[in-house]
Design a protein around this motif. Sequence first.
Motif, PDB file in Angstrom:
ATOM      1  N   LEU A   1      -2.811   4.160   8.054  1.00  0.00           N
ATOM      2  CA  LEU A   1      -3.549   2.925   8.309  1.00  0.00           C
ATOM      3  C   LEU A   1      -2.971   2.162   9.501  1.00  0.00           C
ATOM      4  O   LEU A   1      -3.690   1.462  10.212  1.00  0.00           O
ATOM      5  CB  LEU A   1      -3.536   2.030   7.070  1.00  0.00           C
ATOM      6  N   ARG A   2      -1.665   2.311   9.729  1.00  0.00           N
ATOM      7  CA  ARG A   2      -1.018   1.609  10.851  1.00  0.00           C
ATOM      8  C   ARG A   2      -1.612   2.021  12.196  1.00  0.00           C
ATOM      9  O   ARG A   2      -1.582   1.252  13.153  1.00  0.00           O
ATOM     10  CB  ARG A   2       0.480   1.912  10.865  1.00  0.00           C
ATOM     11  N   TYR A   3      -2.158   3.243  12.274  1.00  0.00           N
ATOM     12  CA  TYR A   3      -2.728   3.717  13.537  1.00  0.00           C
ATOM     13  C   TYR A   3      -4.110   3.131  13.811  1.00  0.00           C
ATOM     14  O   TYR A   3      -4.630   3.262  14.922  1.00  0.00           O
ATOM     15  CB  TYR A   3      -2.808   5.249  13.537  1.00  0.00           C
ATOM     16  N   LEU A   4      -4.703   2.480  12.809  1.00  0.00           N
ATOM     17  CA  LEU A   4      -6.032   1.900  12.977  1.00  0.00           C
ATOM     18  C   LEU A   4      -6.072   0.885  14.119  1.00  0.00           C
ATOM     19  O   LEU A   4      -7.040   0.815  14.866  1.00  0.00           O
ATOM     20  CB  LEU A   4      -6.498   1.220  11.678  1.00  0.00           C
ATOM     21  N   LYS A   5      -5.014   0.070  14.234  1.00  0.00           N
ATOM     22  CA  LYS A   5      -5.021  -0.966  15.282  1.00  0.00           C
ATOM     23  C   LYS A   5      -5.033  -0.362  16.678  1.00  0.00           C
ATOM     24  O   LYS A   5      -5.576  -0.947  17.613  1.00  0.00           O
ATOM     25  CB  LYS A   5      -3.834  -1.923  15.114  1.00  0.00           C
ATOM     26  N   TYR A   6      -4.454   0.832  16.829  1.00  0.00           N
ATOM     27  CA  TYR A   6      -4.476   1.494  18.134  1.00  0.00           C
ATOM     28  C   TYR A   6      -5.884   2.030  18.431  1.00  0.00           C
ATOM     29  O   TYR A   6      -6.338   2.012  19.580  1.00  0.00           O
ATOM     30  CB  TYR A   6      -3.453   2.626  18.168  1.00  0.00           C
TER      31      TYR A   6
ATOM     32  N   ILE B   1       0.866  -1.176   0.000  1.00  0.00           N
ATOM     33  CA  ILE B   1       0.000   0.000   0.000  1.00  0.00           C
ATOM     34  C   ILE B   1       0.908   1.233   0.000  1.00  0.00           C
ATOM     35  O   ILE B   1       1.911   1.265   0.718  1.00  0.00           O
ATOM     36  CB  ILE B   1      -0.917  -0.002   1.238  1.00  0.00           C
ATOM     37  N   PRO B   2       0.598   2.242  -0.825  1.00  0.00           N
ATOM     38  CA  PRO B   2       1.437   3.449  -0.874  1.00  0.00           C
ATOM     39  C   PRO B   2       1.748   3.986   0.525  1.00  0.00           C
ATOM     40  O   PRO B   2       0.876   4.027   1.395  1.00  0.00           O
ATOM     41  CB  PRO B   2       0.585   4.437  -1.674  1.00  0.00           C
ATOM     42  N   ARG B   3       2.981   4.374   0.737  1.00  0.00           N
ATOM     43  CA  ARG B   3       3.457   4.789   2.059  1.00  0.00           C
ATOM     44  C   ARG B   3       2.605   5.906   2.665  1.00  0.00           C
ATOM     45  O   ARG B   3       2.340   5.905   3.870  1.00  0.00           O
ATOM     46  CB  ARG B   3       4.924   5.237   1.965  1.00  0.00           C
ATOM     47  N   LYS B   4       2.148   6.865   1.847  1.00  0.00           N
ATOM     48  CA  LYS B   4       1.365   7.979   2.364  1.00  0.00           C
ATOM     49  C   LYS B   4       0.053   7.505   2.987  1.00  0.00           C
ATOM     50  O   LYS B   4      -0.476   8.140   3.902  1.00  0.00           O
ATOM     51  CB  LYS B   4       1.083   8.981   1.242  1.00  0.00           C
TER      52      LYS B   4
END
Length: 373
Positions: free
Chosen positions: A123-128, A115-118
Amino acid sequence: MNKNKKIKFIRWGLLALFLILITIQGFLHQIKGGGEAASIHALCPYGALEGLYSLIGSGTFIEKIYSGTMVLFVLTIIIALIFRRSFCGLICPFGALQEFFALLGKKIFKKSFKIPRKIDIYLRYLKYLVLLITIFYAWKTAGLWMSPYDPWAAYAHLSEGISSLIDENLVGFILLIVTIIGSILYDRFFCKYLCPMGAVYGLISKFSPYKIVKNQEKCVNCNLCTKNCPMNIDVANSNQITSAECINCQLCVLSCPKDGCLENRQVTKSLKPALTITMVIVLFFSGILISESLGIYNTLPAPIPANQTITADEIKGYMTLKEVANGLKVDIKELYEKLDIPENVPEKTRFKDVKNFIPEFSSDEAKDILGKD
């Protein structure tokens, strides 16, 4: 086959074993019921986090959570403090499921997509966010409110059939499909973006002295470490890996063609990949064995004493109609009459399975009827 490839296959073999064992356990739970086979919630560390408020506030576990779940939670926290998110990369069955589908995806497409880095970075913060939401509602409801939305719970109930999944775990089943498709394309999809327990381990891992260190002088710039990282960490351009995203799967170290270029470092001690994997697994399972020997590892409910009367709210879905009658101290015929259950329904039928004989039967409504007496 060189040594590193052998270790890779051993690691995959262990992950496959853990996945198979937990899959069998999930199947047995559906066949035997929660009184004889542990539920997937009792075998998942996150169940303990959901039930922590209830344990602290009332001194009791919430439904389907037992002392063994708390033991698993504590063990995985200890592992996160010593070896970062190693539970995710070396033991977790749901992580294994994603990884094997990712391997299938690489076979099909001959590459792994990103998935594009931007977009990925947010999206990585979704799990938090998922972590905060699940803890809030778990503590507010004092129950496993997340179960219908849990893809891992849906996986454990696959043996019940699609119709049952749609009725009881529709959102979880949809998320399971999304996770599988996402993992085929993007590798460890749920781990990266949605896993609340991964968020917990990631936060705790920040206090761990463990890290993967790179020797720049030995690097040949092949970029294989980055290409093989399932969490898409830019290992090639890092002097040391201390990211909360690292699941310590060892794939970067095992993919490096130069011996000593990437090293596992515990404080100042260098650890080989095989030793790191062994230490994590031994720590986890020896902890379980020690807890069992001390009598504090339990994943099943205690049997109801013959002289004890239960309330309608204490009726469990895995109980047979005969067990329900005995627990409520009523005659089995009286139970059948109160709930309009035909005589041809066997006494050994589990409470939650009565609907197989009477489609309109509702366990919750039946409990309400029994609770009014």
